[in-house]
Each structure stands twice: as C-alpha cells, then as structure tokens.
Design a protein around this motif. Structure first.
Motif, PDB file in Angstrom:
ATOM      1  N   LEU A   1       0.907  -1.113  -0.110  1.00  0.00           N
ATOM      2  CA  LEU A   1       0.118  -0.188   0.036  1.00  0.00           C
ATOM      3  C   LEU A   1       0.921   1.019   0.125  1.00  0.00           C
ATOM      4  N   LEU A   2       0.984   1.943  -1.221  1.00  0.00           N
ATOM      5  CA  LEU A   2       1.885   3.002  -1.473  1.00  0.00           C
ATOM      6  C   LEU A   2       1.129   4.472  -1.295  1.00  0.00           C
ATOM      7  N   GLY A   3       1.539   5.416  -0.513  1.00  0.00           N
ATOM      8  CA  GLY A   3       0.821   6.520  -0.740  1.00  0.00           C
ATOM      9  C   GLY A   3       1.594   7.776   0.364  1.00  0.00           C
ATOM     10  N   PRO A   4       0.980   9.004  -0.059  1.00  0.00           N
ATOM     11  CA  PRO A   4       1.881   9.844   0.692  1.00  0.00           C
ATOM     12  C   PRO A   4       1.249   9.866   2.018  1.00  0.00           C
ATOM     13  N   SER A   5       1.692  10.538   3.206  1.00  0.00           N
ATOM     14  CA  SER A   5       1.317  10.698   4.395  1.00  0.00           C
ATOM     15  C   SER A   5      -0.211  11.197   4.569  1.00  0.00           C
ATOM     16  N   GLY A   6      -1.258  10.769   5.312  1.00  0.00           N
ATOM     17  CA  GLY A   6      -2.328  10.985   5.585  1.00  0.00           C
ATOM     18  C   GLY A   6      -3.477  10.415   4.435  1.00  0.00           C
TER      19      GLY A   6
ATOM     20  N   HIS B   1       5.899   4.312   2.087  1.00  0.00           N
ATOM     21  CA  HIS B   1       5.726   5.289   1.392  1.00  0.00           C
ATOM     22  C   HIS B   1       6.900   5.585   0.576  1.00  0.00           C
ATOM     23  N   SER B   2       7.631   4.511   0.509  1.00  0.00           N
ATOM     24  CA  SER B   2       8.936   4.188  -0.404  1.00  0.00           C
ATOM     25  C   SER B   2       8.840   3.561  -1.689  1.00  0.00           C
ATOM     26  N   VAL B   3       8.726   4.340  -2.849  1.00  0.00           N
ATOM     27  CA  VAL B   3       8.688   3.639  -4.199  1.00  0.00           C
ATOM     28  C   VAL B   3       9.360   2.473  -4.391  1.00  0.00           C
ATOM     29  N   ASP B   4      10.848   2.684  -3.973  1.00  0.00           N
ATOM     30  CA  ASP B   4      11.957   1.600  -4.053  1.00  0.00           C
ATOM     31  C   ASP B   4      11.579   0.262  -3.314  1.00  0.00           C
TER      32      ASP B   4
END
Lengths: 248, 272
Positions: free
Chosen positions: B53-58, B208-211
C-alpha cells in the motif's frame, strides 16, 4: 564526569546548609528556639541518649515499614484491580480520594480508640502511604505503550495474559516509584500516630521534648524523623532506578 | 477442523485472502468535527500475494492496514480475511503483524520476544521454531540479548521473526523499516524478500517508499489523500529474486517513474 559533578554539587549544597544552620543558630537569628546544628548533633550523638534514640527509631521505623507494606500494598492491589476491571475505575478513584481527604490528625485519636496505642502509628502510616501509592500505581499500570497493546490485540491475547505479561512488567518501575513516593508519607504518618499516646517512637520524643521545652532534643528528634523519611525515599529511589534499567 | 470437509476446503481455496468492499472510515474529532480517513476502498488480495500500500502521509494506508488487522473497525463497508472477520483471524492466532515501532518488550530477550505469540496463543513454546526464526532473520548468537542492546535494524528483524512465529496465514507490515537509515533499510528489504519467498505468506505492507514497494511487491495499490482512497493499482512484473541489480534495470526505472507520476497526481496541489 557528569555523575561526580552532581555528587560534588550535592555535597556542597549539604555543607552550605549545615554552615547556614550553624550560623543562624549561633547568631540567634531566630532566637533561642533555633539552636546551632552543633548543639543538635551534640544531643543526637550523646552516648547516654543512644538507647533512647535507637528504641525510638526502631519503633517508628517498624511502624513505617508495616504502614508502607499495608497502605502501599493495598494501594497497589486496588490499582491492579482498577486496571483489571474497567467498570470499577470511577468508584475506586473516588474511594481513594475520600481516604486521602481524611485529615490524619483528626483520625489518629479515633484509631487509638479502635486499634490501641501500639497499632495506631501503623494505621496512620498505612493511611498516609495509601494514596500516593494508589495514585502512582494507577499511572504505572498505564505505562505499557499503545504499540504493545496493539501487538497483544493482534496476537489474540486474553485479558489475563495482557495484565500478567504486559501491564504488570511495564508497571514495575512505576510501582517502585509508587513506594518511593509513599515511603516518606509512611514515616510521617507513623510519627503523627505516635503523638496520641504511643508508648515509644520518634513522635513521642517530639511530643515529650516540646512539652518539656527541651529545644535541642526537639530538633534532634525532628532531624531523626527527617533522616528516616529520607532513608526510605533513598532506598526506593535505588530500587526504582534498578527497575527502570531492567524493565524499561 | 473446518478444512476436513471437502466442500468447505474448496470454498476456502476459492475465496481471496483479503476482500475489501466499499470500506469507509471516519474519525470523530468531537464538536461535530469528522475527518474522513478512507472512502470507497474496494480491493481483493489473493493468497500468497505480496501487496504494497503506497501513498503519501495522510492517505489512510495505515488505517486500512489496521482495518484489515481488526485493530480498527470500518465506519462503512466490510473487510473479510480468509472469508471471515479479521477478529476471527486474531482469535485463531493466524495473523502476523510488524509495526513501525518494533514493539518489542524491553524486559524480554530476543528469544522470549519471538516466543510471545506462542504464549499468547497458549501453545507450548516451540524452541526449535524460535531458533529457526532467529537464524532466518540473521540474529544467531543474539538469542539472550535484550532489545536495548540491539541496533534499530536488529530490533526490526526480531519484530519480523516474532510476526512469523506461528506461521500466520496473513502478514501485515506497517512501515516496519520506516525509522531506519537508508542502508539498513535496503538490506532489510532484500532480507524480507528472501523470507517472504521462503514462507510464501500473504503479505500486505504499508510503505511510502517507491523503491521498497518495487523491490518487494507483486502488486502496488497506490493511494491518494483528501479523502483517503485507492487511486490505482500497478502490477510489478519485475522478475524474482529481486536483487541490487534489479534497482538498476530499465523496467525498474520505468515503474518507479510511473509510480512517482501517480503519487504526484494523488496529492492535492500546494497552490490550491
């Protein structure tokens, strides 16, 4: 480097206090009722009074230790019950506050009538130790982190396991802190309990010396009570630090 | 016991590991103020999949993970894990969870911390299994160490070993390497990829890290903020095992660029 500096500062503070006391006494800044420290020490260490003091310390110390065990122990037990059964929390908090609101000086004569002269100091010491112990222990039982609670939840912990494996160990430093805060109260409670007719103890010494207007003995007795309270506080401070190292 | 019935076995095998239907979550801040953390989240995660699950804070990714774990209840919609409620998975002791804070008990040793799931499930502690896990996360020789004697990376390895203790059906990871330095984090990414390959456990990881997402996941669910929702999904078609060379591959670069573009879209503009 930091620790020796602190110890040195504390030692310097003590020396400054002793010198100030001695000067105030010698110059009679507050009149003859404030004797120099050397006079108080003269009484405290006079060989013919050693038996009197050791008997008084023994009596007050025993009452304080028993009071701390009973009052402090009940405080911790009730706090544990409050933790285990959520519904009891508001009631127990009010009960503890009510016990704390009882003026010890008012209840002491009643306790003498109820429990006898020998047991009254223990009872007052127990009452004095109860509230600080209860208040600190309730905080201690909440010491476990939210992440730890979440972990126990996702691992399907039962309530009893959560209490025994998480809340109790996490509370140990706080419980040692509870006893540390309760210890001086127990000493002062025991002294207060002795004012109302106990056969021996530091409280009795304070009372009899003030009635006899023996000012140096009065100060020596007050100093003894203070040292006794500080010894209790110091002992549990060491215990609390050891607990914090092990459990936090 | 239910698995002994052939029809039920078939039904169990057919259903996805996780099924999220129209999940919404609101937090009441008092004085009639309500924050919508998640809205309309619908997703399916298959058995044995590694989903990030990838995404910015909040964006509500940790909230979503907590709903899957049963730590939070959704305000609307349903979350099913292995066909039943998350609470059922918890009471069957089939869930593994590693938190951002390692959540190790400071008074317990490495071995004792890894053995906690056995004790909470009221099962005899399988010493051989604990030793195996200690070795799996590369901490042989540190069995008797206490958490404060370990580095941040070592503590997280213990936390991951603990989450695997009972061979869970589902492993949830909430940014377990978020507080670590880049070098340690990268090393643990490769170790986690190896552990996951060895166990094959269905895994959902918040990051929240793409890598990190690209190194570990089969599929990346990209989330967006205001309100928290699923923006899109990206299949990660990089071959396994993924290694340091994977990071330099052209496909890795393409996927990373696409994800960064999607994440830029997912955040509201600062100028608005």
């Amino acid at each position: 480097m930091k620790r020796p500096t602190r110890t040195l500062q504390m030692a310097l503070g003590m020396v400054a206090l002793c010198v100030a006391w001695e000067l105030i006494g010698r110059l009679q800044v507050f009149g003859p009722t404030f004797p120099p420290l050397s006079t108080v020490f003269g009484v405290l260490f006079s060989p013919d009074r050693q038996r009197l003091f050791s008997s008084a310390i023994g009596a007050t110390g025993t009452s304080a230790v028993l009071g701390l065990t009973i009052g402090g122990g009940i405080g911790i037990l009730i706090a544990a019950m409050r933790q285990a059964i959520t519904a009891t929390r508001p009631g127990l908090d009010r009960f503890a506050a009510a016990i704390h609101a009882i003026p010890q000086i008012g209840i002491a004569p009643v306790l003498i009538v109820l429990l006898g002269r020998d047991n009254a100091p223990i009872a007052v010491a127990s009452i004095a130790a109860f509230f600080p112990s209860y208040a600190a222990a309730t905080r201690a039982f909440d010491a476990a982190l939210t992440a730890h609670h979440d972990l126990f939840t996702v691992l399907g912990s039962r309530r009893s396991n959560r209490l025994l494996m998480l809340e109790l160990p996490a509370a140990v430093p706080g419980l040692a802190d509870a006893l540390r805060l309760a210890a001086p109260g127990a000493v002062l409670g025991a002294v207060l309990g002795e004012w109302f007719g106990a056969p021996r103890g530091v409280g009795l010494l304070i009372l009899s010396s003030s009635q006899a207007y023996d000012i140096p003995l009065l100060w020596a007795s007050a100093l003894l009570a203070t040292v006794l309270a500080m010894v209790g506080f110091g002992f549990f401070t060491i215990l609390q630090r050891a607990a914090a190292r092990r459990f936090a | 016991m239910t698995n002994s019935h052939p029809i039920q076995v078939a039904a169990t095998l057919d259903q996805p590991a996780i099924s999220l239907a129209n999940i919404g979550k609101e937090f009441n801040l008092g004085r009639r103020r309500v924050v919508t953390a998640l809205t309309g989240v619908t997703a399916t995660i298959e058995r044995g999949e590694f989903v990030a699950l990838l995404g910015p804070s909040g964006c509500g990714k940790s909230t979503l993970l907590r709903i899957i774990s049963g730590l939070e209840k959704p305000t609307s919609g349903t979350a099913l894990v292995e066909g039943s409620s998350p609470e059922q998975l918890i009471s069957d002791h089939r869930l593994g969870f590693a938190f951002q804070e390692h959540a190790l008990l400071p008074w317990a040793t490495v071995s004792e911390n890894i053995a906690i799931p056995f004790r909470l499930a009221r099962r005899p502690i399988d010493r051989a299994r604990v030793s195996e896990l200690v070795a799996l996360v590369g901490l042989a020789g540190f069995e008797s160490a206490r958490p404060k004697q370990l580095s941040g990376g070592m503590r997280q390895r213990v936390a991951i070993a603990r989450s695997l203790a009972l061979a869970p059906d589902l492993l949830l990871l909430d940014e377990p390497f978020g507080a670590l330095d880049e070098i340690t984090r990268r090393r643990l990414n490769f170790e986690l990829a190896r552990i996951w390959a060895e166990t094959g456990v269905t895994t959902v990881m918040v990051t929240h890290s793409v890598d990190e997402a690209l190194l570990l996941a089969d599929r990346i669910i990209v989330m967006a903020t205001n309100p928290g929702r699923i923006e899109t999904e990206v299949m990660v078609d990089l071959p396994r095992p993924r290694t340091a060379e994977t990071l330099g591959s052209a496909r890795f670069g393409e996927l990373a660029t696409e994800l960064i573009r999607l994440l830029d879209h997912s955040e509201p503009s600062d100028e608005s």
